[in-house]
Design a protein around this motif. Structure first.
Motif, PDB file in Angstrom:
ATOM      1  N   UNK A 161       8.625   7.085  -2.434  1.00  0.00           N
ATOM      2  CA  UNK A 161       8.683   7.422  -3.815  1.00  0.00           C
ATOM      3  C   UNK A 161       8.203   6.432  -4.649  1.00  0.00           C
ATOM      4  N   UNK A 162       7.835   5.792  -3.990  1.00  0.00           N
ATOM      5  CA  UNK A 162       6.849   4.309  -5.578  1.00  0.00           C
ATOM      6  C   UNK A 162       5.838   4.521  -4.930  1.00  0.00           C
ATOM      7  N   UNK A 163       4.941   4.768  -6.122  1.00  0.00           N
ATOM      8  CA  UNK A 163       3.207   4.979  -6.292  1.00  0.00           C
ATOM      9  C   UNK A 163       2.060   4.003  -6.330  1.00  0.00           C
ATOM     10  N   UNK A 164       3.144   2.873  -7.001  1.00  0.00           N
ATOM     11  CA  UNK A 164       1.871   1.218  -7.155  1.00  0.00           C
ATOM     12  C   UNK A 164       2.771   0.010  -6.998  1.00  0.00           C
ATOM     13  N   UNK A 165       1.743  -0.876  -6.893  1.00  0.00           N
ATOM     14  CA  UNK A 165       2.831  -2.467  -5.816  1.00  0.00           C
ATOM     15  C   UNK A 165       1.937  -3.294  -6.856  1.00  0.00           C
ATOM     16  N   UNK A 166       2.268  -4.000  -7.730  1.00  0.00           N
ATOM     17  CA  UNK A 166       2.294  -4.892  -8.465  1.00  0.00           C
ATOM     18  C   UNK A 166       2.584  -5.975  -7.939  1.00  0.00           C
ATOM     19  N   UNK A 167       2.111  -7.126  -6.737  1.00  0.00           N
ATOM     20  CA  UNK A 167       2.615  -8.260  -5.750  1.00  0.00           C
ATOM     21  C   UNK A 167       2.317 -10.054  -6.700  1.00  0.00           C
ATOM     22  N   UNK A 168       1.851  -9.533  -7.911  1.00  0.00           N
ATOM     23  CA  UNK A 168       1.404 -10.984  -9.091  1.00  0.00           C
ATOM     24  C   UNK A 168       2.448 -12.242  -8.343  1.00  0.00           C
ATOM     25  N   UNK A 169       3.760 -11.955  -8.149  1.00  0.00           N
ATOM     26  CA  UNK A 169       4.606 -12.540  -8.135  1.00  0.00           C
ATOM     27  C   UNK A 169       4.930 -13.254  -6.961  1.00  0.00           C
ATOM     28  N   UNK A 170       4.357 -12.903  -6.067  1.00  0.00           N
ATOM     29  CA  UNK A 170       4.403 -13.109  -4.624  1.00  0.00           C
ATOM     30  C   UNK A 170       3.862 -14.662  -3.605  1.00  0.00           C
ATOM     31  N   UNK A 171       3.934 -15.482  -3.663  1.00  0.00           N
ATOM     32  CA  UNK A 171       3.722 -16.861  -3.558  1.00  0.00           C
ATOM     33  C   UNK A 171       3.119 -16.416  -1.667  1.00  0.00           C
ATOM     34  N   UNK A 172       3.846 -16.333  -0.878  1.00  0.00           N
ATOM     35  CA  UNK A 172       4.015 -16.494   0.191  1.00  0.00           C
ATOM     36  C   UNK A 172       2.989 -15.551   0.520  1.00  0.00           C
ATOM     37  N   UNK A 173       1.709 -15.976   0.873  1.00  0.00           N
ATOM     38  CA  UNK A 173       0.477 -15.190   1.390  1.00  0.00           C
ATOM     39  C   UNK A 173       1.245 -14.338   2.761  1.00  0.00           C
ATOM     40  N   UNK A 174       2.078 -14.460   4.118  1.00  0.00           N
ATOM     41  CA  UNK A 174       2.126 -13.383   4.729  1.00  0.00           C
ATOM     42  C   UNK A 174       3.380 -12.348   4.386  1.00  0.00           C
ATOM     43  N   UNK A 175       4.360 -12.543   3.375  1.00  0.00           N
ATOM     44  CA  UNK A 175       5.535 -12.195   2.544  1.00  0.00           C
ATOM     45  C   UNK A 175       4.019 -10.556   2.080  1.00  0.00           C
TER      46      UNK A 175
END
Lengths: 281, 349
Positions: A220-234
């Motif tokens: 039920x989530x339509x968008x994802x902003x991964x700006x804060x993720x530093x871990x490339x694998x995550x």
């Protein structure tokens, strides 16, 4: 007579309320030098689930509000933030002057995005010339609920990722910076007193690695902003999970928060609706 | 001598004093020993409705409900944690107990057909629901759409939801629904008569509608939201069971509050005690306000802890709901896939 100081309990911000984590967990937050500052709530996947429900519930009202009204409310957030400059500067820590500049930049960023609310459609939409008796109109529409993993910059970075998402009519669930979440919760107090309807912005504090995959996989989530993720694998795992229901994904990339933000963050979470209106009949 | 209620539930007094029986003019001497007792009570309970006075004396002789105790026990049972495989089992059981309902003025044949399709195949390998519940004029549509798929057709009748009509109209409506093919009839009681103490009128209406039902099952809607007190809920439950109800149902879904856990608890106690007294088992159907899987599972816990697992089948316990089914299906998918489900991927209804 000495008085007992009243300390603030840092909680989550979900659906316009400030609940503790459903799990009852918390974690200590320290300053850059390692001094203990406060305990913050450590949100669980169920808090994330509740936050998505709150964001979904708020979406029809917020996306249905006029762009002008959304702009007014964002400007109101800037006003409230301006009134609390001292408090935020203190909470950010570091050099006094540098902190004050960060807060001012944050207020300016909000005002900048507030202005875009009723202009983005003019810039990003179009009246298309088509070969037929139709008036063909493309207009940008909000995409829905956006999960945002906020960058480490506790205030300017946070506002720079949240404001572009909500100004166009999306609602969001934000995972605040894990090492410095306190400014995010204080910002929630600003949002709660700025006529921003409850549920438009929901702020979770806690482990990014724990929360982000659940939000990325949520249908039920339509968008994802991964700006804060530093871990490339995550980040990779989140992108893969997001593909299941074709979320719009903003990939992580290092950014200079003081630079001109451009329109990219707003348009990333817009969809284009095209209407064919018969004419001359 | 306490004999029908057992004192194993703290908070909810279940010691039925002998006063009730004395008031209703029954003989007490025979009430010694279980076997004798049950048979005596069975015959006694048939006399209970012999006159307005006797009925009133019996209903008012029922022990009062400890409001705080009932609330507390229902809340306490609501805290049970049901997880993983137990949860998967509970979800499937709850789906098989759903009376999928549409009772809107705007109902159409198309909507009922769509609902019937969903009732037979809710999605994935989920079990079919127990019944669909519609207004009487849509019964033929539902019967045709279900076509012997094993899902029952329930119809509301007797001037639903207010029940404000003459007995002739109520009986005619029931007969019409049954002849159109309804397997179950959901009738409403006359709350006005009940609240003003005219129990005999309520009793006789239920008896008349039960007669009109023929082979169809009769569910009696108490509309507990309008009964004001838990004592009244217990009295109305007994009244309906004495009059021959096959099921007692909490609410129409048109009045708030509808099926709250304490009310369901009291009704479950009533059916358990009624079976102990008469040997006849009566079903329970909470309806209205049950929207989430959590609510449904709380209801299943209530059944198991109050009436026992004899009632834990679609034959004896139903959940009246419309939006609940989608939430059950979403939770079911969450357990299967490990990711939270979204309503975009389930039917709109």
């Amino acid at each position: 007579m000495s008085r007992l100081s009243v300390r603030k309990t840092y909680k989550l911000y979900i659906g316009g309320a400030f609940p503790r984590s459903e799990s009852g967990r918390s974690y200590p937050v320290t300053s850059a030098k390692g001094d203990f500052l406060a305990n913050a709530s450590r949100a669980s996947r169920k808090d994330a689930r509740d936050a998505v429900v709150a964001a979904r519930k708020a979406f029809p009202g917020w996306s249905g509000a006029t762009p002008y009204n959304r702009g007014q409310i964002l400007y109101r957030v800037a006003e409230m933030l301006e009134g609390r400059r001292g408090q935020f500067a203190e909470e950010l820590g570091g050099g006094k002057r540098a902190a004050a500049e960060r807060v001012d930049a944050t207020v300016d960023r909000l005002v900048w995005y507030a202005g875009w609310s009723d202009k983005i459609a003019a810039v990003h939409g179009a009246a298309n010339p088509v070969a037929g008796p139709y008036f063909n109109l493309s207009s940008p529409e909000p995409t829905g609920v956006v999960a945002v993993v906020a960058p480490a910059d506790p205030l300017l970075g946070l506002v720079s990722v949240v404001a572009p998402v909500i100004v166009t009519g999306n609602t969001c669930v934000v995972v605040a910076s894990e090492p410095s979440p306190l400014a995010a919760i204080t910002l929630a107090e600003v949002l709660a007193t700025s006529d921003l309807p409850g549920g438009v912005v929901n702020i979770l504090t806690g482990s990014q690695a724990e929360l982000a995959p659940w939000l990325a996989a949520h249908m039920d989530v339509n968008g994802l902003d991964l700006t804060g993720v530093d871990d490339a694998d995550l980040a990779l795992r989140c992108e893969q999970a997001a593909a299941e229901n074709l979320k719009r994904v903003l990939r992580p990339a290092p950014e200079d928060w003081t630079a001109d933000p451009g329109l990219g963050r707003m348009t990333r979470f817009l969809e284009t609706k095209t209407v064919w209106h018969p004419i001359g009949i | 001598m306490p004999y029908l209620w057992y004192a194993d539930t703290p908070g909810v007094p279940r010691t039925w004093g002998t006063t009730a029986l004395r008031w209703s003019g029954l003989e007490l001497e025979a009430l010694v020993g279980d076997a004798v007792m049950v048979s005596t009570v069975t015959t006694s309970l048939t006399d209970v409705a012999s006159s307005d006075t006797a009925l009133r004396a019996f209903l008012h002789g029922l022990p009062g409900v400890d409001r705080v105790g009932a609330d507390q026990r229902a809340a306490m049972l609501g805290t049970r944690s049901i997880k993983t495989t137990a949860k998967a089992q509970a979800i499937d059981l709850a789906i098989s107990m759903v009376d999928l309902t549409t009772l809107e003025g705007a109902d159409t044949a198309g909507k009922v057909r769509a609902m019937c399709t969903k009732a037979v195949r809710p999605g994935g390998d989920a079990p079919k629901v127990a019944a669909v519940c519609v207004y009487p004029d849509l019964v033929p549509v539902a019967v045709e759409a279900l076509g012997g798929a094993g899902v029952k057709v329930a119809s509301v009748a007797t001037a639903f939801p207010s029940g404000r009509s003459s007995l002739e109209v109520k009986v005619a409506e029931t007969t019409g629904a049954v002849s159109a093919g309804a397997d179950e009839i959901d009738m409403v009681i006359d709350r006005g008569a009940f609240l003003s103490g005219r129990y005999m009128k309520v009793y006789e209406e239920i008896v008349a509608v039960k007669a009109a039902c023929g082979a169809a099952h009769l569910k009696v809607i108490l509309e507990t939201g309008e009964l004001a007190t838990y004592d009244n809920v217990r009295r109305a439950s007994w009244l309906a069971m004495l009059a021959g109800a096959d099921f007692i149902k909490t609410s129409t879904g048109k009045v708030s509050p509808a099926a709250t856990p304490p009310v369901t608890l009291i009704m479950l106690e009533a059916v358990r005690d009624f079976r102990d007294a008469t040997g006849r088992q009566v079903g329970v159907k909470p309806a209205g306000g049950i929207r989430t899987t959590k609510d449904a599972i709380k209801n299943l816990v209530l059944v198991n802890e109050t009436a026992g697992d004899d009632w834990l089948t679609p034959e004896w316990f139903r959940l009246g709901a419309s939006s609940l089914l989608n939430d059950l299906l979403m939770q079911r998918q969450k357990l299967a896939t490990g990711r939270y489900a979204g309503p975009d991927y389930f039917t709109l209804d």
